[in-house]
Design an enzyme around this catalytic site. Structure first.
Site, short mmCIF file in Angstrom:
data_model
loop_
_atom_site.label_atom_id
_atom_site.label_comp_id
_atom_site.label_asym_id
_atom_site.label_seq_id
_atom_site.Cartn_x
_atom_site.Cartn_y
_atom_site.Cartn_z
N ARG A 16 3.23 1.88 9.82
CA ARG A 16 2.06 1.22 10.41
C ARG A 16 1.06 0.87 9.32
O ARG A 16 1.22 1.21 8.16
CB ARG A 16 1.40 2.15 11.44
N ASP A 37 8.24 7.52 6.64
CA ASP A 37 7.01 7.90 7.33
C ASP A 37 7.32 9.19 8.09
O ASP A 37 8.49 9.53 8.31
CB ASP A 37 6.57 6.81 8.31
N TYR A 150 -10.68 12.49 -1.78
CA TYR A 150 -10.06 11.17 -1.78
C TYR A 150 -10.24 10.50 -3.15
O TYR A 150 -9.27 10.04 -3.76
CB TYR A 150 -10.67 10.30 -0.69
#
Length: 244
Positions: A16, A37, A150
């Protein structure tokens, strides 16, 4: 002529979002694609839609054994690997004070360690072809500050890219990083953040969010032989944000 004809490609996080966009683009350009995935239902559906030149493999990118399995399945289905797109990653909107050690280690494992494992697992297969390309998806936050965890991992991906590029160049394997800004994906454009994102987009020099396909076009260039003299470099696609 299709730009990836006969190229064998592995793309992580491909079920996705931006990863799905990369899978669709690469297939349209003639590649044979294995994408991975944890989202098995979405992955199987996409593979069924795209046809015989696509294979889905469920993978935990933080596990070396899973990487070995993916490479083995790729070689069995299509032959030695030409291209790896390290796309899988997560973000976490917690402050330094709220983030636990477990939170931090999870981001590092998925965003950073997985890239190392991917490079290590696929390089021997690429060596057989003498013409490999590894594309590591970092972020504009691999160039400028952002959220703790992050940002740290995306800077690490940028550094790992340069180190791996130097070591793998004699084998004919190129390694580059891509640094997207804010991409218009369902995760960004739905929910409570919609109004905030719309307001933020006004401050981007190009005054809009990027489309996933725009990032895929850059990744495609780096995967193809058109970028044959580019290695150890970062490619920024952020609408001008880091130029400010």
């Amino acid at each position: 002529m299709e730009r990836l004809t006969d190229k064998v490609v592995i793309i992580t996080g491909g079920a996705r979002g931006m990863g799905e966009s990369h899978v669709r683009k690469f297939v349209s350009e003639g590649a044979k694609v294995v994408f991975t995935d944890l989202n098995e239902e979405g992955g199987q559906a996409l593979a069924a839609e795209l046809g015989e030149n696509v294979k889905f493999v469920k993978q935990d990118v933080t596990k070396a054994a899973d990487w070995d399995h993916v490479v083995a399945e790729t070689e069995k289905a299509f032959g030695p690997v030409n291209v790896l797109v390290n796309n899988a990653g997560i973000s976490m909107s917690k402050s330094l004070f709220d983030m636990t050690e477990a939170d931090y280690r999870k981001i590092v494992e998925i965003n950073q360690v997985s890239v190392f494992l991917g490079i290590k697992a696929t390089a021997p297969s690429m060596k057989k072809t003498g013409n490999g390309s590894i594309v590591n998806i970092s972020s504009m936050n691999g160039l400028v500050g952002g959220a703790v965890g992050y940002t740290d991992t995306k800077f690490a991906v940028r550094g790992m890219t340069k180190a791996a590029a130097l070591q793998l160049a004699p084998l004919g394997i190129r390694v580059n990083s891509v640094h997207p800004g804010v991409i218009e994906t369902p995760m960004v454009t739905q929910g409570d953040a919609v109004d905030t994102i719309k307001e933020f987009s006004k401050h981007i020099p190009l005054q809009r969010l990027a489309q996933s396909e725009e990032v895929s076009n850059l990744v495609l260039f780096l995967a193809s032989d058109e970028s044959s003299y580019s290695t150890g470099s970062e490619f920024v696609i952020d609408g001008g944000l880091t130029a400010m």
